[in-house]
Design an enzyme around this catalytic site. Structure first.
Site, mmCIF file in Angstrom:
data_model
loop_
_atom_site.group_PDB
_atom_site.id
_atom_site.type_symbol
_atom_site.label_atom_id
_atom_site.label_comp_id
_atom_site.label_asym_id
_atom_site.label_seq_id
_atom_site.Cartn_x
_atom_site.Cartn_y
_atom_site.Cartn_z
ATOM 1 N N CYS A 239 -14.172 30.592 -13.167
ATOM 2 C CA CYS A 239 -15.348 30.022 -13.828
ATOM 3 C C CYS A 239 -16.392 29.674 -12.776
ATOM 4 C CB CYS A 239 -14.975 28.811 -14.679
ATOM 5 S SG CYS A 239 -14.249 27.437 -13.757
ATOM 6 N N ASP B 239 -5.947 32.728 -14.114
ATOM 7 C CA ASP B 239 -7.176 31.939 -14.255
ATOM 8 C C ASP B 239 -7.218 31.024 -13.035
ATOM 9 O OD1 ASP B 239 -9.454 30.768 -15.225
ATOM 10 O OD2 ASP B 239 -8.423 29.489 -16.665
ATOM 11 N N ARG C 55 -1.363 17.871 -15.422
ATOM 12 C CA ARG C 55 -2.040 18.869 -16.249
ATOM 13 C C ARG C 55 -1.042 19.622 -17.126
ATOM 14 N NH1 ARG C 55 -6.963 20.927 -15.325
ATOM 15 N NH2 ARG C 55 -6.251 23.093 -15.364
ATOM 16 N N ALA D 32 -2.006 27.682 -16.336
ATOM 17 C CA ALA D 32 -2.251 27.654 -17.775
ATOM 18 C C ALA D 32 -2.968 26.421 -18.306
ATOM 19 C CB ALA D 32 -0.921 27.813 -18.517
ATOM 20 N N ALA D 33 -2.886 25.274 -17.633
ATOM 21 C CA ALA D 33 -3.484 24.056 -18.191
ATOM 22 C C ALA D 33 -5.011 24.173 -18.211
ATOM 23 C CB ALA D 33 -3.058 22.841 -17.369
ATOM 24 N N GLU E 203 2.097 25.831 -14.984
ATOM 25 C CA GLU E 203 1.087 24.933 -14.418
ATOM 26 C C GLU E 203 1.721 24.165 -13.270
ATOM 27 O OE1 GLU E 203 -1.849 23.056 -13.057
ATOM 28 O OE2 GLU E 203 -2.220 24.474 -14.702
#
Length: 471
Positions: free
Chosen positions: A233, A180, A140, A112-113, A135
């Protein structure tokens, strides 16, 4: 900017062909800052009307914008301190849009961070249901906690555990799970030189192996009929289509969903991996040359079946001494009902938790919910997190300041403010949005804005004309 790794350029040229040149130019920048309005506090159209920065919309996110002034310093503005927005890459804003969390659901953000996607999910859930933000890296995780607090999130539990440990405890518990995943970070090249220096094909392969393991553990926590969103990403197909392809082969109870598509949402590229399943075209790729943002990859998966797990409700577990202190403060200071059904004492800290403690006891829980304050002997002292999730009309004594008032700068710098005020706690607000607490003592307001948040602000930023003003 550092040059891109030669092998990275060769790979992208092979996959994108003539389109590679414009992609590489866009990836190199200049970087355009994204701003997501925090709808827990203000509507997007209301923020547009008062925004100190010129904005253009992010087409796939109604609450998302791009700041058009490259000289703007939005992270230093008092509106940022008040939690009116989160600075987030426009590509990353698509995560909560695609996951589509609903009010009252149970949602897990597994990595999550620093908190951009977590706080976006919380806003879409309207601070209801249960949101677990995990996290694994403690440093973080502390940044995650600060952002959850600043944006006024109340229904989030912050954990610090590896995915297998959570999966062992929370099998089939969540309606929606976001992964993520840690990745090679090719989309970060424009603003992170270290990502360029650290890149290698071997790192891509190591990342893909880790992502496969994380995604498999995440799948265990999705209830039948629930949703799983995988995000990176990076552009490397080994970490994107390759990971999802392996997952689908190992998990036949999950289906890759073709989500609603914006024109800037490119399809997945099954042809970029050996033997890629044609269904991988249902994934979403965002490119820096086709829309705002660095670029992202998303794959939305749904688990077969339709089964609601048993989820015990959270009950009060507050010792009498702590409850008496909290109720005394609440009756003297607050103009809203005391939260019920989840008040707990953890050491000297009082929280409201949205999840029954039996479900998280024994795990590394950094914050089990909304941090209301501390018990000091027989006295309750409110925490900054309580202030940031309130509305001024919910507190009896409020000092609500306009943006141009010099006391805004004085408060955020930690200076005391002049009274007169009745003895007791005072909520300091900026144009109707809380900034933090002060305490009236002997006619002055003792500043209780957290020391770790006191830093340079817009009042100390030189403009191009040499005068002081908004960034």
């Amino acid at each position: 900017m550092e040059p891109f790794p030669e092998r990275f350029v060769e790979r992208m040229q092979a996959w994108l062909g003539p389109e590679a040149a414009i992609f590489l130019r866009a990836l190199a920048g200049p970087y355009r800052t994204g701003l997501r309005v925090n709808t827990l506090k203000i509507r997007p159209e209301a923020f547009q009307a008062c925004s100190p920065f010129p904005l253009s919309p992010v087409p796939w996110c109604p609450e998302g914008f791009v700041i058009e002034d490259p000289e703007a310093r939005p992270g230093l503005h008092p509106y940022h301190a008040a939690g009116l927005y989160y600075l987030q890459d426009p590509s990353a804003m698509a995560a909560a849009v695609l996951l589509d969390p609903q009010p009252g659901e149970w949602v897990l953000d597994l990595a999550a961070a620093p908190g951009g996607k977590t706080t976006h999910i919380a806003a879409r859930m309207r601070n209801t249901g249960v949101l677990v933000a995990n996290e694994i890296q403690p440093r973080r995780a502390s940044i995650l906690a600060l952002n959850v607090e600043r944006l006024g999130v109340t229904h989030a539990i912050l954990t610090n555990e590896p995915p297998p440990r959570l999966a062992d405890r929370w099998e089939g518990l969540f309606d929606r799970v976001l992964v993520d995943a840690p990745c090679s970070g090719e989309g970060m090249f424009a603003r992170d030189p270290e990502a360029i220096r650290a890149w290698s094909v071997e790192r891509v392969r190591r990342s893909a192996a880790l992502q496969k393991a994380i995604l498999s553990e995440a799948a265990r926590m999705v209830r039948p009929g629930g949703w799983l969103l995988y995000a990176t990403c990076t552009f490397a197909p080994e970490e994107n289509e390759g990971v999802v392809d392996a997952f689908l082969k190992a998990h036949p109870d999950f289906e890759l969903v073709d989500p609603p598509r914006h024109p800037a949402f490119d399809r997945g590229r099954p042809e970029w991996i050996e033997g890629g399943d044609p269904r991988l075209a249902r994934a979403v790729r965002l490119w820096p040359h086709r829309g705002p943002g660095h670029g992202h990859f998303y794959a939305l998966l749904r688990r077969a079946g339709e089964e609601r797990p048993h989820r015990p409700g959270s009950e009060d577990d507050l010792p009498g001494r702590a409850r008496r202190a909290l109720e005394a403060f609440w009756g003297e200071i607050m103009a809203r009902p005391l939260p019920e059904g989840g008040l707990i004492l953890r050491e000297d800290q009082i929280y409201w938790t949205p999840m029954a403690p039996a479900l998280w006891r024994g795990l590394r829980v950094l914050r089990p919910g909304w941090w209301l304050g501390r018990l000091r002997k027989d006295r309750f002292e409110p925490d900054h997190a309580l202030a940031m999730a309130l509305r001024p009309e919910e507190v009896l004594q409020v000092l609500d300041l306009p943006l141009e008032d010099p006391r805004v700068a004085a408060y955020l710098q930690g200076h005391p403010l002049e009274g007169p005020w009745a003895e007791g706690w005072v909520l300091i607000a900026l144009e109707g949005f809380p900034l933090g607490w002060a305490r009236a003592e002997r006619g002055r307001l003792k500043n209780l804005y957290p020391r770790h948040l006191r830093s340079i602000g817009w009042w100390e930023v030189e403009t191009g004309s040499g005068s002081r003003g908004h960034p």
